[in-house]
Design an enzyme around this catalytic site. Structure first.
Site, mmCIF file in Angstrom:
data_model
loop_
_atom_site.group_PDB
_atom_site.id
_atom_site.type_symbol
_atom_site.label_atom_id
_atom_site.label_comp_id
_atom_site.label_asym_id
_atom_site.label_seq_id
_atom_site.Cartn_x
_atom_site.Cartn_y
_atom_site.Cartn_z
ATOM 1 N N ARG A 17 14.529 -24.107 -7.242
ATOM 2 C CA ARG A 17 15.239 -23.531 -6.095
ATOM 3 C C ARG A 17 14.433 -22.434 -5.381
ATOM 4 N NH1 ARG A 17 20.603 -22.569 -9.695
ATOM 5 N NH2 ARG A 17 18.989 -22.640 -11.293
ATOM 6 N N THR A 24 18.902 -24.982 -21.412
ATOM 7 C CA THR A 24 18.713 -23.675 -22.067
ATOM 8 C C THR A 24 18.946 -23.744 -23.580
ATOM 9 O OG1 THR A 24 20.956 -23.163 -21.260
ATOM 10 C CG2 THR A 24 19.107 -22.193 -20.075
ATOM 11 N N SER A 49 17.517 -14.434 -20.188
ATOM 12 C CA SER A 49 16.684 -15.257 -19.311
ATOM 13 C C SER A 49 15.586 -14.429 -18.669
ATOM 14 C CB SER A 49 17.530 -15.878 -18.199
ATOM 15 O OG SER A 49 18.500 -16.720 -18.755
ATOM 16 N N GLY A 103 27.681 -19.659 -14.501
ATOM 17 C CA GLY A 103 28.659 -20.198 -15.440
ATOM 18 C C GLY A 103 29.881 -19.283 -15.436
ATOM 19 N N GLU A 138 29.814 -24.441 -16.471
ATOM 20 C CA GLU A 138 28.790 -24.270 -15.428
ATOM 21 C C GLU A 138 29.370 -24.575 -14.053
ATOM 22 O OE1 GLU A 138 25.518 -23.037 -15.942
ATOM 23 O OE2 GLU A 138 26.681 -22.558 -17.721
ATOM 24 N N LYS A 174 -15.960 1.809 2.850
ATOM 25 C CA LYS A 174 -15.959 0.775 1.811
ATOM 26 C C LYS A 174 -16.986 1.092 0.753
ATOM 27 C CE LYS A 174 -18.553 -2.434 1.177
ATOM 28 N NZ LYS A 174 -19.533 -3.510 1.236
ATOM 29 N N ASN A 217 -21.669 16.199 8.371
ATOM 30 C CA ASN A 217 -20.931 15.868 9.582
ATOM 31 C C ASN A 217 -21.352 14.479 10.051
ATOM 32 O OD1 ASN A 217 -19.219 17.051 11.977
ATOM 33 N ND2 ASN A 217 -20.911 15.865 12.851
ATOM 34 N N ARG A 252 -34.472 6.898 19.320
ATOM 35 C CA ARG A 252 -33.896 6.355 20.550
ATOM 36 C C ARG A 252 -34.966 6.393 21.632
ATOM 37 N NH1 ARG A 252 -30.270 11.808 21.010
ATOM 38 N NH2 ARG A 252 -31.760 13.023 22.220
#
Ligand code: UD1
Ligand code: CA
Length: 463
Positions: free
Chosen positions: A16, A79, A101, A140, A155, A351, A377, A440
């Site tokens: 289910r 069961t 259970s 039940g 049941e 990371k 910084n 640069r």
């Protein structure tokens, strides 16, 4: 006190649930349902616990290890048949056997202990734990005679319309005289709508033989919730969440909207920490005192010190030391360590990297596979270029280094302490202590460039 034994039923597929994951392995607030059950059972101190496994047995055994013994139910015939699989492990013992259970994750050890005590004091052959369900559908039903004596359990699928009106349900938890349990289990047949061997039939069979069969009715249904589908799973999560949040608030944690705060069961939070609504804290996370965590934050398996502020950020398997802060909208991916009073601002990703004490990384930066010292910084838009398409490389930045905005640090690289990287640099070579690295193009200004344009005499151009 008689010896206490326990059988946990966990062999069903859980059709289910409509899931690839076997039912008892579905988590409720970060712990598999069968693990919740076992954890509570352990607190009743049984001398033996047997878990009946079938579907997903490998995964269940991997999860629960040696905390329990196992009996294999090869075919799921019901069961009663499930409990019978524990016979070779338990039948020669004398004492009281609790059966529960693996899909009822909300029972507390307190309730189980009460059931054991009630059963033992009354020297019953069987005691079934019952509750009045607001909506008994699917459970039940407990059939009693006019004197209130329990006769049997029927049941849902076998119940007459009249019996379906009964609100008192079988919670699926029982205490039995161990030897009698196995004697009677052999008498159960599968003559019912589902052609299954029903454990609750043992109650009716014992009663028919005038044995002492009792029902112990719980005051509150909440603990009895059996999870057979996703709707009940959501309900179980909600109830468990309420318990966790109430416990944390009782311990001195402030929650501004506890009904919108999802915290796993093993999470620890210190006093005077404030958690806004819309926060998720998962796994083995530990959070110190005096922290502030705003909505939209998600923290998984992380360790947070005292006085830390986390603003709408995601943290995974990471550490934040005392008085550090992060966010809004930043991400610590696994194995990040943010030092004391360090600052990770907005739209940053870290990371597998360490930021030392008081280091600042204010905006729009990526730091991966790196050791960054203290008092560093890191300007806006700095990127640690750690991947060459094949391999990840690491970067080391010493204490008090200054990394100018919009720089690319191409790993492998070592930037010494007290050194400088000029803004806009692409750095591919190590930088020594006290040096300034410029990586640069030198700026060139072209004088009177305007005059060379063909449109320079058009007064409306580029207005
Ligand atoms: C069961 C009870 C019902 C009770 C309800 C409480 C039976 C026949 N019915 O119904 O009276 O109100 O629990 O929640 O017992 N399992 C096995 N092997 C099997 C079948 C089931 O190990 O062959 C396990 C399942 O994994 C589950 C537990 O037993 O953990 C209960 O089975 P389930 O099918 O969920 O029973 P319910 O229909 O909920
Ligand atoms: Ca069930």
């Amino acid at each position: 006190m008689a010896e206490r034994l326990t059988v946990i039923l966990a062999a069903g597929k859980g059709t289910r649930m409509k899931s690839k994951l076997y039912k008892v392995l579905h988590p409720v607030c970060g712990r598999a349902m069968v693990d919740h059950v076992l954890t509570q059972v352990e607190q009743t101190h049984p001398s033996e616990i047997v878990t009946v496994v079938g579907f997903g047995s490998d995964q269940v055994q991997k999860l629960l290890h040696t905390r329990t013994a196992y009996a294999l139910q090869k075919e799921q015939l019901g069961t009663a048949h499930a409990v019978l699989q524990a016979e070779s492990l338990l039948a020669d013992k004398s004492g009281t056997t609790l059966v529960i259970s693996g899909d009822t994750p909300l029972f507390t050890a307190e309730t189980l202990n009460q059931l054991f005590a009630y059963h033992e004091q009354n020297q019953a052959m069987a005691t079934v734990l019952t509750a009045k369900a607001p909506d008994p559908f699917g459970y039940g039903r407990v059939i009693r005679d006019e004197n209130g004596q329990v006769l049997r359990i029927v049941e849902q699928k076998d119940a007459t319309p009249e019996e379906q009106q009964i609100q008192e349900i079988n919670t699926g938890v029982y205490c039995f005289d161990n030897q009698q349990l196995f004697t009677y289990l052999h008498m159960v047949n599968n003559d019912n709508v589902q052609s299954e061997y029903y454990l609750p039939d043992v109650i009716g069979l014992m009663q028919a033989q005038q044995q002492k069969v009792l029902a112990y009715q719980m005051a509150d249904f909440t603990e009895s919730l059996g999870v057979n589908d996703r709707i009940a799973l959501a309900q179980a999560n909600q109830i468990m969440q309420q318990r966790i949040n109430r416990r944390l608030m009782a311990q001195g944690v402030s929650m501004l909207a506890p009904e919108q705060t999802a915290i796993d069961i093993d999470v620890q939070i210190g006093v005077d920490t404030v958690v806004e609504g819309g926060v998720t804290i998962k796994g083995q996370t530990q959070i110190g005192a005096d922290c502030y965590i705003t909505s939209g934050s998600r923290i998984v398996d992380s360790t947070i010190g005292d006085g830390v502020t986390i603003t709408s950020s995601t943290l995974e398997q990471s550490v934040m030391d005392n008085q550090s802060n992060i966010g809004p909208n930043s991400h610590l991916r696994p194995k990040s360590h943010i030092g004391v009073q360090a600052h990770v601002g907005n739209f940053c990703e870290v990371k597998n990297a360490t930021l030392g004490a008081r280091t600042k990384m204010g905006h729009l930066s990526y730091v991966g596979d790196a050791q960054i010292g203290s008092d560093v910084n890191i300007g806006c838009g700095v990127v640690l270029v750690n991947y060459d398409g094949v391999k990840k490389w690491s970067t080391t930045v010493g204490d008090h280094a200054f990394i100018g905005s919009n720089s690319n640090l191409v790993a492998p690289l070592t930037i010494a302490d007290h050194s400088f990287v000029a803004a806009g640099s692409t750095i591919t070579q190590d930088v020594a202590r006290h040096d300034l690295a410029l990586g640069r193009a030198r700026q060139i200004n072209k004088a009177d460039y305007w005059d060379k344009l063909p449109v320079s005499d058009d007064p409306n151009w580029n207005k």
